[in-house]
Design an enzyme around this catalytic site. Structure first.
Site, PDB file in Angstrom:
ATOM      1  N   THR A  14       0.830  -1.214   0.000  1.00  0.00           N
ATOM      2  CA  THR A  14       0.000   0.000   0.000  1.00  0.00           C
ATOM      3  C   THR A  14       0.861   1.260   0.000  1.00  0.00           C
ATOM      4  OG1 THR A  14      -1.596  -1.237   1.298  1.00  0.00           O
ATOM      5  CG2 THR A  14      -1.890   1.148   1.231  1.00  0.00           C
ATOM      6  N   GLU A 131       8.676   9.545  10.216  1.00  0.00           N
ATOM      7  CA  GLU A 131       7.466  10.346  10.398  1.00  0.00           C
ATOM      8  C   GLU A 131       6.184   9.526  10.231  1.00  0.00           C
ATOM      9  OE1 GLU A 131       7.234  14.017  11.137  1.00  0.00           O
ATOM     10  OE2 GLU A 131       5.526  12.842  11.778  1.00  0.00           O
ATOM     11  N   GLY A 136       0.307   8.291  10.692  1.00  0.00           N
ATOM     12  CA  GLY A 136       0.364   8.380   9.225  1.00  0.00           C
ATOM     13  C   GLY A 136       0.871   9.706   8.691  1.00  0.00           C
ATOM     14  N   ILE A 138       0.179  12.786   9.606  1.00  0.00           N
ATOM     15  CA  ILE A 138       0.270  13.936  10.529  1.00  0.00           C
ATOM     16  C   ILE A 138       1.728  14.120  10.957  1.00  0.00           C
ATOM     17  CG2 ILE A 138      -0.462  14.861  12.759  1.00  0.00           C
ATOM     18  CD1 ILE A 138      -2.990  13.193  12.577  1.00  0.00           C
ATOM     19  N   LYS A 207       2.768   3.260  18.858  1.00  0.00           N
ATOM     20  CA  LYS A 207       2.905   4.668  18.472  1.00  0.00           C
ATOM     21  C   LYS A 207       3.106   5.546  19.707  1.00  0.00           C
ATOM     22  CE  LYS A 207       0.003   3.742  14.479  1.00  0.00           C
ATOM     23  NZ  LYS A 207      -1.367   3.670  13.987  1.00  0.00           N
ATOM     24  N   GLY A 304      -3.405   4.965   4.982  1.00  0.00           N
ATOM     25  CA  GLY A 304      -3.707   5.016   3.550  1.00  0.00           C
ATOM     26  C   GLY A 304      -2.433   5.253   2.778  1.00  0.00           C
TER      27      GLY A 304
END
Ligand SMILES: NC(=O)c1ccc[n+]([C@@H]2O[C@H](COP(=O)([O-])OP(=O)(O)OC[C@H]3O[C@@H](n4cnc5c(N)ncnc54)[C@H](OP(=O)(O)O)[C@@H]3O)[C@@H](O)[C@H]2O)c1
Length: 440
Positions: A14, A131, A136, A138, A207, A304
């Site tokens: 992806t 990052e 994701g 942000i 995270k 995504g």
């Protein structure tokens, strides 16, 4: 123009295939912005024959990511395979040993051995950028690692798992059960076939562990996180929360206390009118409270292909713009060797408000007994209501819902144990912590 920055991408799923496509489409703009072209010279994935919707014919193919990290003609190794061990771990170590810069989106790997990898990178003068590993697209890593330098952070928290937020949002908006919403999330590709890692909070914990290190300058301590997932959140909880002016979100929260750093991931009630309560669906949000800036809240796409590739691209561009031999931003905000040992604040001393939902037998004196157990443990109540609806009334049970003022976890657990020792409970008590944003 300077020489091209040569990158090798391991993982063409992806995120990896989105990255290859964007690097192709934006080649000219990137070359102008970075002052040098960015060229993909090597790629690796498991299945060479798979159509990934991008042209890879001019790029050297490696069946093994480790071989690519060891021998490809690259300046930057981009790891987009995932997994805390195996190929991801071995190839990142191989790349860093060669002094290559590394970009990764792999929170599981960083949560497990981020400090070790940071030491390797710093010893070699290489950059290790990640990052995309948290929230994701942000840019929260950059915010904590660079933009908030000099601030003392007191609390960082957020919605960092789109799958959970999607399920909780659907439960509230459609009045559907957890199971029904999970199935829908799987059908839409928002949840994995095995969703355990997401819904039980492990993904958020990985995270959070990274954010804690950046925020508080401590070693990564992913195993020290208090963890509760969302699988036992019922539609009754969601509706009761809404009636009381709250929404339920899976939050990861880290804060500094007098006794250490509190790290916890659990379903959380947030006031309905707070901004974070309005973050719906797969969107992520991260809030940082610090002394100089105040409260910063960032909301955006947490997953995504495009959103994640955007963060990876930013990391690659930073490397393209960096000068050889220049001072590096420490990988984890502070030089890895200087990170303080992590001291865990005991969960028992957590302070905050609580929501408690009890299903009890419809008997005289129960309501008064519940209130007494709370008072016995020094817990002051914001509200206590009882109701019997439809099937409950028929089955001879009713619901008591309490919202407490700030108290400690220890007091709540003692009070709930005392209630459990009575003979009137008709179901397992539900306890949900309340978190109050400071500014928004
Ligand atoms: N997807 C997101 O929205 C998102 C958001 C934030 C962070 N991330 C992170 O980004 C990373 C990639 O995620 P993704 O969603 O792109 O994963 P994905 O779609 O499952 O793709 C994984 C890729 O890695 C390749 N791969 C797996 N094991 C390999 C091995 N041993 N050697 C070589 N290649 C291997 C696979 O090859 P084949 O294609 O040949 O099977 C595939 O191309 C993960 O760390 C993930 O946590 C993802």
């Amino acid at each position: 123009m300077a020489d091209a920055l040569k990158i090798g991408i391991a993982g063409l799923g992806t995120v990896g295939s989105s990255l290859v496509r964007i690097l192709g489409e934006r080649a000219n703009e990137l070359a102008r912005t970075c002052g040098r072209p960015i060229t993909i010279t090597a790629v690796s994935a498991r299945d060479k024959s798979r159509d990934r919707g991008v042209d890879l014919s001019a790029i050297q193919w490696f069946d093994s990511a480790v071989d690519m990290a060891n021998s490809a003609d690259i300046d930057v190794f981009v790891e987009l395979m995932g997994g805390a061990e195996g190929a991801a771990d071995q190839s990142v170590r191989a790349a860093l040993s060669r002094g290559l810069h590394v970009v990764t989106a792999n929170k599981a790997l960083l949560a497990r051995c981020g400090v070790e990898l940071a030491v390797m990178a710093e010893d070699k003068g290489a950059l290790l950028n990640y990052e995309a590993a948290v929230a994701g697209g942000i840019p929260v890593i950059k915010a904590l690692r660079e933009s908030l330098t000099g601030n003392t952070v007191s609390r960082v928290y957020g919605i960092m798992n789109g799958t959970c937020n999607y399920i909780l949002t659907r439960m509230e908006k459609e009045g559907l059960s957890f199971e029904a919403c999970l199935k829908e999330a799987q059908r839409l590709g928002y949840a994995e076939a095995d969703p355990t890692f997401d819904i039980e909070g492990n993904d958020t914990a990985h995270k959070l562990a990274i954010l804690t290190t950046l925020a508080f300058g401590t070693q990564i301590a992913a195993d020290e996180i208090y963890l509760e997932g969302i699988s036992n959140i019922s539609i009754e909880d969601i509706q009761a929360a809404a009636d009381l002016g709250y929404r339920i979100k899976l939050l990861g929260v880290a804060l500094r206390t007098d006794t250490g750093i509190e790290q916890r991931v659990h379903p959380t009630m947030v006031p309905h009118d707070s901004v974070i309560a309005q973050v719906d669906g797969v969107t992520n949000a991260v809030a940082i409270e610090s002394d100089i800036l105040g409260e910063l809240l960032m909301v955006g796409p947490g997953a995504g292909g495009n959103a994640t590739a955007s963060a990876v691209l930013g990391d690659i561009a930073d490397i393209a713009k960096s000068r050889p031999g220049a001072q590096r931003v420490p990988v984890l905000g502070n030089p890895a060797a200087s990170l303080a040992p992590y001291t865990r604040a005991q969960m028992q001393s957590h302070e905050g408000g609580y929501f408690i939902r009890l299903t009890v037998l419809d008997r005289a004196g129960v309501f008064a007994d519940v209130a007494t157990r709370m008072a016995d443990n020094g817990i002051s109540l914001e509200s206590i209501v009882q109701r019997a609806k439809g099937s409950e009334a028929d089955s001879g049970s009713k619901t008591i819902i309490l919202v407490t003022h700030a108290t400690t976890e220890q007091s709540i657990r003692k009070a709930v144990d005392a209630i459990k020792s009575g003979t009137y409970l008709a179901g397992e008590p539900q306890v949900i912590r309340i978190e109050r944003p400071k500014a928004f």
